[in-house]
Write a protein that holds these residues in place. Sequence first.
Motif, PDB file in Angstrom:
ATOM      1  N   PRO A  76       0.870  -1.024  -0.167  1.00 39.94           N
ATOM      2  CA  PRO A  76      -0.138   0.030  -0.199  1.00 39.94           C
ATOM      3  C   PRO A  76       0.972   1.088   0.156  1.00 39.94           C
ATOM      4  CG  PRO A  76      -1.066  -1.589   1.616  1.00 39.94           C
ATOM      5  CD  PRO A  76       0.570  -1.940   1.052  1.00 39.94           C
ATOM      6  N   CYS A  77       2.016   1.157   0.531  1.00 39.20           N
ATOM      7  CA  CYS A  77       2.992   2.593   0.735  1.00 39.20           C
ATOM      8  C   CYS A  77       4.526   2.202   0.245  1.00 39.20           C
ATOM      9  CB  CYS A  77       2.862   2.843   1.916  1.00 39.20           C
ATOM     10  SG  CYS A  77       3.178   1.863   3.181  1.00 39.20           S
ATOM     11  N   PHE A 143      -0.897   6.711   0.262  1.00 41.87           N
ATOM     12  CA  PHE A 143      -1.981   5.782  -0.166  1.00 41.87           C
ATOM     13  C   PHE A 143      -2.797   6.124  -1.269  1.00 41.87           C
ATOM     14  CE2 PHE A 143      -1.601   5.253   4.436  1.00 41.87           C
ATOM     15  CZ  PHE A 143      -0.956   3.877   4.359  1.00 41.87           C
ATOM     16  N   ASN A 144      -3.294   5.250  -2.284  1.00 49.79           N
ATOM     17  CA  ASN A 144      -4.496   5.643  -3.297  1.00 49.79           C
ATOM     18  C   ASN A 144      -3.821   6.845  -4.063  1.00 49.79           C
ATOM     19  OD1 ASN A 144      -6.118   3.649  -2.574  1.00 49.79           O
ATOM     20  ND2 ASN A 144      -6.735   4.726  -0.761  1.00 49.79           N
ATOM     21  N   THR A 169      -0.728   3.388  -6.032  1.00 52.64           N
ATOM     22  CA  THR A 169      -1.028   2.706  -4.862  1.00 52.64           C
ATOM     23  C   THR A 169      -2.412   2.378  -4.306  1.00 52.64           C
ATOM     24  OG1 THR A 169      -0.821   4.766  -3.698  1.00 52.64           O
ATOM     25  CG2 THR A 169       1.363   3.635  -4.015  1.00 52.64           C
ATOM     26  N   SER A 170      -2.666   1.314  -3.596  1.00 49.96           N
ATOM     27  CA  SER A 170      -3.869   0.876  -3.332  1.00 49.96           C
ATOM     28  C   SER A 170      -3.843   0.151  -1.909  1.00 49.96           C
ATOM     29  CB  SER A 170      -4.551   0.069  -4.290  1.00 49.96           C
ATOM     30  OG  SER A 170      -4.026  -0.983  -4.708  1.00 49.96           O
ATOM     31  N   ASP A 171      -4.851  -0.411  -1.272  1.00 52.26           N
ATOM     32  CA  ASP A 171      -4.889  -1.292  -0.317  1.00 52.26           C
ATOM     33  C   ASP A 171      -4.603  -2.717  -0.739  1.00 52.26           C
ATOM     34  OD1 ASP A 171      -5.288   0.671   1.580  1.00 52.26           O
ATOM     35  OD2 ASP A 171      -7.341   0.492   1.401  1.00 52.26           O
ATOM     36  N   HIS A 188       3.982   0.476   8.825  1.00 56.98           N
ATOM     37  CA  HIS A 188       2.611   0.582   8.763  1.00 56.98           C
ATOM     38  C   HIS A 188       1.988  -0.675   8.935  1.00 56.98           C
ATOM     39  CE1 HIS A 188       3.376   4.620   6.614  1.00 56.98           C
ATOM     40  NE2 HIS A 188       4.090   3.760   6.001  1.00 56.98           N
ATOM     41  N   TYR A 192      -3.963  -1.294   8.996  1.00 62.81           N
ATOM     42  CA  TYR A 192      -4.699  -1.774   7.953  1.00 62.81           C
ATOM     43  C   TYR A 192      -5.797  -2.713   8.514  1.00 62.81           C
ATOM     44  CZ  TYR A 192      -1.083  -0.402   4.938  1.00 62.81           C
ATOM     45  OH  TYR A 192      -0.050   0.324   4.340  1.00 62.81           O
TER      46      TYR A 192
END
Length: 319
Positions: A76-77, A143-144, A169-171, A188, A192
């Motif tokens: 995600p990051c 993120f995103n 980027t996404s989850d 991180h 989540y």
Amino acid sequence: SNPISLSDEDSNPSGDGQSTKEVALCMMGLKAGTTYYYMLQGSNGRTTLSSNPMSFTTLPNEKPALNDPQVLSYGPCSIIVGFDITANGGEEITEAGCYYAEDAEKAEESGDGDATPTQQKAKIENYQGAIGAQQVKLNDLKFNTTYRIWAYAQNRVGETKSQAITFRTSDAVKLQEAGKLSELMGNHLYEYTQLTIAGDLNGDDLRCLRTMAGRDINDETTDGKLADINLADAHIVAGGGDFGPYHRHTENQVVGQGFLAQCNQLSHILLPSDVTKIEKDAFAGCTSLKEIEIPASVSQLLPSAGCTALESIQVSKAN
């Protein structure tokens, strides 16, 4: 001025019975992009004749050559980027890596950020000047967010920069190789509640996943709050360390005993599509688990104790 002489063995008779000879000389170790001055001399032992001074310039070396980058693994990051340095240009490469920046157009459309965001640089650590396949990790991404990424390499002549690629980027996490989940998640781990993972997962990855879902290797609680896990495109493979309270090691296509046992944050899980066996107490003590989805390939399913909130067991129609 360095005189270079030729012996008779270095010269080639013209073959016409005359004393005229054609000679050739290869000079090694010259500097690239450098002008050299020279003159020809010939001697018969009594008289030496010299030509007028002449010059030549060696071709300059070039910048390195490389291909465009590609995203190998991502979280995600963070992203692990790969690219090939195909030539050093005749000079030792002193630095290589990637530039990256938020995509200006995407940022402008969303109203976030500057229309001309600053490029950041990620160097390959301890780079030794080798050509061929390279990898570099980009950390602490938003993120995103859509990013543009360029590969680069430098030598004494200058820097070569590839064409840009874009990545958002996404989850979700994609692992190019097993054992990389903790590295990709970085600092991180406890942020989540939902995660989708694709790629190979070994014991080290499951240990990290358990930590994110609230339990460490010693079965102590963590600050993890991961509740919804999608492993449909993941593959459990042998390797890595033990992953849970039963000190089990991963086996190919097996959800082992203690897989996510005592992870009481977990409420829903979709298992890898190629799993063939779910062992006893793989989810023991998952007191928040409401729904589990069993894939088509499972042929053996043993119970897990203590799943007191379980409401639904979904089984693939192909099973």
